[in-house]
Write an enzyme that holds these catalytic residues in place. Structure first.
Site, PDB file in Angstrom:
ATOM      1  N   PHE A  49      -3.069   7.347  -4.365  1.00  0.00           N
ATOM      2  CA  PHE A  49      -2.319   6.104  -4.290  1.00  0.00           C
ATOM      3  C   PHE A  49      -2.106   5.633  -2.861  1.00  0.00           C
ATOM      4  CE2 PHE A  49      -0.948   8.354  -8.158  1.00  0.00           C
ATOM      5  CZ  PHE A  49      -1.425   7.465  -9.091  1.00  0.00           C
ATOM      6  N   ASP A  50      -3.025   5.947  -1.957  1.00  0.00           N
ATOM      7  CA  ASP A  50      -2.974   5.485  -0.568  1.00  0.00           C
ATOM      8  C   ASP A  50      -1.710   5.939   0.142  1.00  0.00           C
ATOM      9  OD1 ASP A  50      -4.026   4.195   1.673  1.00  0.00           O
ATOM     10  OD2 ASP A  50      -2.983   2.332   1.222  1.00  0.00           O
ATOM     11  N   TYR A  51      -1.378   7.227   0.010  1.00  0.00           N
ATOM     12  CA  TYR A  51      -0.195   7.794   0.651  1.00  0.00           C
ATOM     13  C   TYR A  51      -0.533   8.556   1.929  1.00  0.00           C
ATOM     14  CZ  TYR A  51       2.742   6.939  -3.500  1.00  0.00           C
ATOM     15  OH  TYR A  51       3.450   6.377  -4.509  1.00  0.00           O
ATOM     16  N   ASP A  52      -1.703   8.336   2.489  1.00  0.00           N
ATOM     17  CA  ASP A  52      -2.091   9.068   3.698  1.00  0.00           C
ATOM     18  C   ASP A  52      -1.142   8.743   4.854  1.00  0.00           C
ATOM     19  OD1 ASP A  52      -3.327   6.453   3.454  1.00  0.00           O
ATOM     20  OD2 ASP A  52      -4.300   6.866   5.358  1.00  0.00           O
ATOM     21  N   LYS A 102       3.909   6.579   4.510  1.00  0.00           N
ATOM     22  CA  LYS A 102       3.932   5.245   3.915  1.00  0.00           C
ATOM     23  C   LYS A 102       5.053   5.100   2.888  1.00  0.00           C
ATOM     24  CE  LYS A 102      -0.922   4.268   4.626  1.00  0.00           C
ATOM     25  NZ  LYS A 102      -2.218   4.014   3.989  1.00  0.00           N
TER      26      LYS A 102
END
Length: 73
Positions: free
Chosen positions: A36-39, A64
């Site tokens: 879920f684009d939590y980098d 994020k």
């Protein structure tokens, strides 16, 4: 989206430290499956902070999710 059966990447979305004198590696994985684009959006910050009146060295990592993750050195 489900990532339970996907093999993880150990150093993906991680903070990694290497002691150049001994070759010792320390790591902390902040996200296990980055579905879920939590980098990590930025590099970690090295800081001296005061805890219970004592100065300690710390590494601070923003995420994020706006939840700070920190580890003392």
């Amino acid at each position: 989206m489900y990532g339970g059966h996907r093999p993880g990447q150990l150093f993906s979305s991680s903070i990694v430290s290497v002691d150049v004198a001994t070759g010792t590696v320390w790591h902390f994985q902040t996200v296990h499956h980055d579905l879920f684009d939590y980098d990590n959006p930025a590099a970690p910050i090295l800081a001296d902070i005061t805890v219970d009146g004592r100065r300690i060295k710390a590494l601070v990592q923003v995420t994020k999710q706006s939840w700070p993750m920190s580890s003392t050195a």
